[in-house]
Design a protein around this motif. Sequence first.
Motif, short mmCIF file in Angstrom:
data_model
loop_
_atom_site.label_atom_id
_atom_site.label_comp_id
_atom_site.label_asym_id
_atom_site.label_seq_id
_atom_site.Cartn_x
_atom_site.Cartn_y
_atom_site.Cartn_z
N GLU A 3 0.84 -1.20 0.00
CA GLU A 3 0.00 0.00 0.00
C GLU A 3 0.88 1.26 0.00
O GLU A 3 0.59 2.23 -0.71
N PHE A 4 1.96 1.23 0.76
CA PHE A 4 2.89 2.35 0.79
C PHE A 4 3.45 2.61 -0.60
O PHE A 4 3.49 3.74 -1.07
N LEU A 5 3.89 1.54 -1.29
CA LEU A 5 4.42 1.71 -2.64
C LEU A 5 3.36 2.20 -3.61
O LEU A 5 3.64 3.03 -4.47
N ALA A 6 2.14 1.70 -3.47
CA ALA A 6 1.06 2.13 -4.37
C ALA A 6 0.77 3.62 -4.20
O ALA A 6 0.47 4.31 -5.18
N ALA A 11 10.24 6.72 -1.27
CA ALA A 11 10.31 8.00 -0.56
C ALA A 11 11.65 8.10 0.16
O ALA A 11 12.28 7.10 0.47
N ASN A 12 12.05 9.33 0.43
CA ASN A 12 13.17 9.59 1.33
C ASN A 12 12.58 9.95 2.68
O ASN A 12 11.86 10.94 2.80
N SER A 27 11.85 2.99 -5.14
CA SER A 27 10.66 2.95 -5.98
C SER A 27 10.59 1.57 -6.64
O SER A 27 11.56 0.81 -6.64
N THR A 28 9.46 1.27 -7.22
CA THR A 28 9.31 -0.03 -7.89
C THR A 28 10.31 -0.17 -9.03
O THR A 28 10.76 -1.28 -9.33
N GLU A 29 10.69 0.94 -9.65
CA GLU A 29 11.65 0.89 -10.75
C GLU A 29 13.06 0.55 -10.26
O GLU A 29 13.87 0.02 -11.01
N LEU A 30 13.37 0.87 -9.01
CA LEU A 30 14.72 0.66 -8.48
C LEU A 30 14.87 -0.57 -7.58
O LEU A 30 15.99 -0.92 -7.22
N LEU A 31 13.78 -1.22 -7.23
CA LEU A 31 13.86 -2.36 -6.30
C LEU A 31 14.80 -3.45 -6.79
O LEU A 31 15.64 -3.94 -6.03
N MET A 32 14.66 -3.85 -8.04
CA MET A 32 15.50 -4.94 -8.55
C MET A 32 16.96 -4.53 -8.62
O MET A 32 17.85 -5.33 -8.35
N ASP A 33 17.24 -3.26 -8.97
CA ASP A 33 18.62 -2.78 -9.00
C ASP A 33 19.24 -2.85 -7.61
O ASP A 33 20.40 -3.26 -7.46
N VAL A 86 17.10 -7.78 13.61
CA VAL A 86 15.72 -7.36 13.36
C VAL A 86 15.51 -6.01 14.03
O VAL A 86 15.83 -5.84 15.21
N ILE A 87 14.98 -5.04 13.27
CA ILE A 87 14.71 -3.73 13.85
C ILE A 87 13.21 -3.44 13.94
O ILE A 87 12.81 -2.51 14.61
N ALA A 88 12.40 -4.27 13.26
CA ALA A 88 10.94 -4.12 13.35
C ALA A 88 10.28 -5.41 12.89
O ALA A 88 10.81 -6.13 12.04
N GLY A 89 9.12 -5.67 13.45
CA GLY A 89 8.37 -6.87 13.11
C GLY A 89 7.67 -6.81 11.76
O GLY A 89 7.27 -7.84 11.23
N SER A 90 7.55 -5.60 11.21
CA SER A 90 6.89 -5.42 9.91
C SER A 90 7.26 -4.05 9.36
O SER A 90 7.81 -3.21 10.08
N PHE A 91 6.93 -3.82 8.10
CA PHE A 91 7.18 -2.51 7.50
C PHE A 91 6.40 -1.43 8.24
O PHE A 91 6.93 -0.37 8.55
N THR A 92 5.14 -1.71 8.55
CA THR A 92 4.31 -0.74 9.25
C THR A 92 4.90 -0.39 10.61
O THR A 92 4.93 0.77 11.00
#
Length: 95
Positions: A3-6, A11-12, A27-33, A86-92
């Motif tokens: 949802e964040f990506l959508a 973001a910075n 961004s979705t364009e840079l994830l694979m890179d 581990v720094i968080a249990g989830s992205f949220t």
Amino acid sequence: YQEFLALSNGANLFVNESGLHGVGVASTELLMDLQDEEVEFYGAEALAGYAVFARVNGGGDFLAFQVATGRVLDGVHAEQPAEWRVIAGSFTEWL
């Protein structure tokens, strides 16, 4: 995270006044890179089960998901993936 990506497509975040620190969520364009860069450094086998999604600005480190659990890990370049903490249990929770 999806949802964040959508909504933002990356973001910075947490940038300080100097602009030298913070976290760049890819961004979705840079994830694979981003993933490919770390696979080149660590090898595909070592990164199996991890998905890199952000770069720590000014430090060379990054953040990654532990794919099986969704937990966010601190990808310190001086450490191997098994050593990342581990720094968080989830992205949220991290956000």
